[in-house]
Design an enzyme around this catalytic site. Sequence first.
Site, PDB file in Angstrom:
ATOM      1  N   GLU A 134     -67.979  57.022  32.992  1.00 51.07           N
ATOM      2  CA  GLU A 134     -68.738  56.949  31.730  1.00 51.07           C
ATOM      3  C   GLU A 134     -69.288  58.331  31.370  1.00 51.07           C
ATOM      4  O   GLU A 134     -69.247  58.755  30.212  1.00 51.07           O
ATOM      5  CB  GLU A 134     -69.870  55.925  31.856  1.00 51.07           C
ATOM      6  N   GLU A 181     -66.983  48.317  38.477  1.00 49.80           N
ATOM      7  CA  GLU A 181     -67.994  47.367  38.009  1.00 49.80           C
ATOM      8  C   GLU A 181     -67.486  45.933  38.100  1.00 49.80           C
ATOM      9  O   GLU A 181     -68.220  45.015  38.492  1.00 49.80           O
ATOM     10  CB  GLU A 181     -68.373  47.658  36.546  1.00 49.80           C
TER      11      GLU A 181
HETATM   12  C1  1HE Z   1     -73.539  55.406  47.169  1.00 51.88           C
HETATM   13  C2  1HE Z   1     -72.662  55.224  46.089  1.00 51.88           C
HETATM   14  C3  1HE Z   1     -73.162  54.512  44.965  1.00 51.88           C
HETATM   15  C4  1HE Z   1     -71.600  56.301  47.612  1.00 51.88           C
HETATM   16  N1  1HE Z   1     -74.424  54.070  45.005  1.00 51.88           N
HETATM   17  N2  1HE Z   1     -74.779  54.941  47.158  1.00 51.88           N
HETATM   18  N3  1HE Z   1     -69.838  52.804  42.102  1.00 51.88           N
HETATM   19  C5  1HE Z   1     -69.038  52.303  43.048  1.00 51.88           C
HETATM   20  O1  1HE Z   1     -68.855  51.139  43.226  1.00 51.88           O
HETATM   21  C6  1HE Z   1     -68.413  53.338  43.952  1.00 51.88           C
HETATM   22  C7  1HE Z   1     -69.022  53.250  45.320  1.00 51.88           C
HETATM   23  N4  1HE Z   1     -68.650  54.377  46.185  1.00 51.88           N
HETATM   24  C8  1HE Z   1     -67.431  54.461  46.759  1.00 51.88           C
HETATM   25  O2  1HE Z   1     -66.525  53.703  46.543  1.00 51.88           O
HETATM   26  C9  1HE Z   1     -67.252  55.594  47.749  1.00 51.88           C
HETATM   27  O3  1HE Z   1     -68.545  56.006  48.207  1.00 51.88           O
HETATM   28  C10 1HE Z   1     -66.517  56.833  47.162  1.00 51.88           C
HETATM   29  C11 1HE Z   1     -65.044  56.507  46.947  1.00 51.88           C
HETATM   30  C12 1HE Z   1     -67.141  57.333  45.869  1.00 51.88           C
HETATM   31  C13 1HE Z   1     -66.641  58.019  48.191  1.00 51.88           C
HETATM   32  O4  1HE Z   1     -66.201  57.576  49.468  1.00 51.88           O
HETATM   33  P1  1HE Z   1     -66.602  58.428  50.760  1.00 51.88           P
HETATM   34  O5  1HE Z   1     -65.893  57.831  51.940  1.00 51.88           O
HETATM   35  O6  1HE Z   1     -66.398  59.887  50.495  1.00 51.88           O
HETATM   36  O7  1HE Z   1     -68.197  58.249  50.911  1.00 51.88           O
HETATM   37  P2  1HE Z   1     -69.027  57.004  51.489  1.00 51.88           P
HETATM   38  O8  1HE Z   1     -69.073  57.085  52.992  1.00 51.88           O
HETATM   39  O9  1HE Z   1     -68.577  55.735  50.908  1.00 51.88           O
HETATM   40  O10 1HE Z   1     -70.480  57.274  50.891  1.00 51.88           O
HETATM   41  C14 1HE Z   1     -71.321  58.320  51.389  1.00 51.88           C
HETATM   42  C15 1HE Z   1     -72.747  57.893  51.129  1.00 51.88           C
HETATM   43  O11 1HE Z   1     -72.954  57.776  49.726  1.00 51.88           O
HETATM   44  C16 1HE Z   1     -73.046  56.512  51.680  1.00 51.88           C
HETATM   45  O12 1HE Z   1     -74.430  56.494  52.018  1.00 51.88           O
HETATM   46  P3  1HE Z   1     -74.921  56.698  53.568  1.00 51.88           P
HETATM   47  O13 1HE Z   1     -76.413  56.657  53.483  1.00 51.88           O
HETATM   48  O14 1HE Z   1     -74.306  55.565  54.333  1.00 51.88           O
HETATM   49  O15 1HE Z   1     -74.367  58.036  54.001  1.00 51.88           O
HETATM   50  C17 1HE Z   1     -72.855  55.582  50.509  1.00 51.88           C
HETATM   51  O16 1HE Z   1     -73.589  54.395  50.598  1.00 51.88           O
HETATM   52  C18 1HE Z   1     -73.383  56.459  49.385  1.00 51.88           C
HETATM   53  N5  1HE Z   1     -72.833  56.075  48.102  1.00 51.88           N
HETATM   54  N6  1HE Z   1     -71.474  55.782  46.391  1.00 51.88           N
HETATM   55  C19 1HE Z   1     -75.190  54.283  46.081  1.00 51.88           C
HETATM   56  N7  1HE Z   1     -72.429  54.315  43.876  1.00 51.88           N
HETATM   57  C20 1HE Z   1     -74.571  52.385  33.931  1.00 51.88           C
HETATM   58  S1  1HE Z   1     -73.751  51.198  34.729  1.00 51.88           S
HETATM   59  C21 1HE Z   1     -72.620  51.957  35.760  1.00 51.88           C
HETATM   60  C22 1HE Z   1     -72.125  50.964  36.735  1.00 51.88           C
HETATM   61  C23 1HE Z   1     -71.406  51.587  37.888  1.00 51.88           C
HETATM   62  O17 1HE Z   1     -71.281  52.785  37.981  1.00 51.88           O
HETATM   63  S2  1HE Z   1     -70.808  50.507  39.030  1.00 51.88           S
HETATM   64  C24 1HE Z   1     -69.847  51.471  40.100  1.00 51.88           C
HETATM   65  C25 1HE Z   1     -70.663  51.986  41.241  1.00 51.88           C
END
Ligand code: 1HE
Length: 268
Positions: free
Chosen positions: A122, A142
């Site tokens: 977005e 989402e």
């Molecule tokens: C997060 C987030 C997040 C990572 N919110 N904490 N977005 C998603 O559904 C995408 C979610 N994220 C992922 O699928 C993956 O993290 C990635 C593909 C982006 C990257 O993967 P990777 O292996 O490099 O990293 P990771 O191990 O998954 O994440 C590292 C840390 O970032 C980890 O936290 P930690 O404390 O365990 O180290 C994750 O929890 C954190 N993290 N992404 C919170 N999104 C206005 S409305 C919009 C609606 C949306 O955007 S919905 C889609 C949300």
Amino acid sequence: MTTTCNPIIERAAANGVSLDMRGSVALVRLCRPAKRNALNDGLIEALRDVFQNLPAEARAAVIHGEGDHFCAGLDLSELKERDAGEGIHHSRGWHVALNAVEQGRVPVVAALHGAVVGGGLELASAAHIRVADDSTFFALPEGTRGIFVGGGGSVRIPKLIGAARMTDMMLTGRVYNAQDGERVGLAQYLVPTGESLNKAIELATRIATNAPLTNFALTHALPRIAEQPADHGLFTEALMASIAQAAPEAKARVRAFLEGKAAKVQKS
Ligand code: 1HE
């Protein structure tokens, strides 16, 4: 490269969005790599503040992300306690921030790499030009998270790829790689891994040399004209064209060409 000492910009930096000036190009960086630049409330407010308060010398901007990913979208850890009313205000806050990117004073180029997902897509779609590198992937998770876009994605993303492709991405969780993303229109440029920031800066530096009124016409008039009925659009186009060509800078540029002092259009 220079940094600014405006208190609003300093507060934004503390909330995860930094601003550096490289000549007349503002480099805006998401600085939350440990959370893959997930957009929490502080980061969204910081983005709004930076784009509403770009230094006067900025004539183009680049937005990019620190670490291995451009942006993982909404910070999901902030979602869990919100009720419906709070959700509306939250979404409207994103709209204000991303409108500040899209409808600000200068054209914005997004330098993409790694994840450009959910709210990250977005945000990218609020920029005027998107440069992806080969590591980039695009998704709208989402749908699989049981939520909907809330940062202007349902307005902006169909304009890039059409409602059918966006529906498919959200219904099925489809992920586009960099090549397919560029093919369908999620990015206008595709460069080797690690090169998107350089390419975005190169483009922004060139954009910064345009007449400011031309850049204004392209970022503010063109999107509105494209949405108007043809007769209204043609009328608005005539007004914008006459305003742009009346500016002294336009006259100087045309005179320079006629006197053989300006570059010709070159075959690419
Ligand atoms: C997060 C987030 C997040 C990572 N919110 N904490 N977005 C998603 O559904 C995408 C979610 N994220 C992922 O699928 C993956 O993290 C990635 C593909 C982006 C990257 O993967 P990777 O292996 O490099 O990293 P990771 O191990 O998954 O994440 C590292 C840390 O970032 C980890 O936290 P930690 O404390 O365990 O180290 C994750 O929890 C954190 N993290 N992404 C919170 N999104 C206005 S409305 C919009 C609606 C949306 O955007 S919905 C889609 C949300």
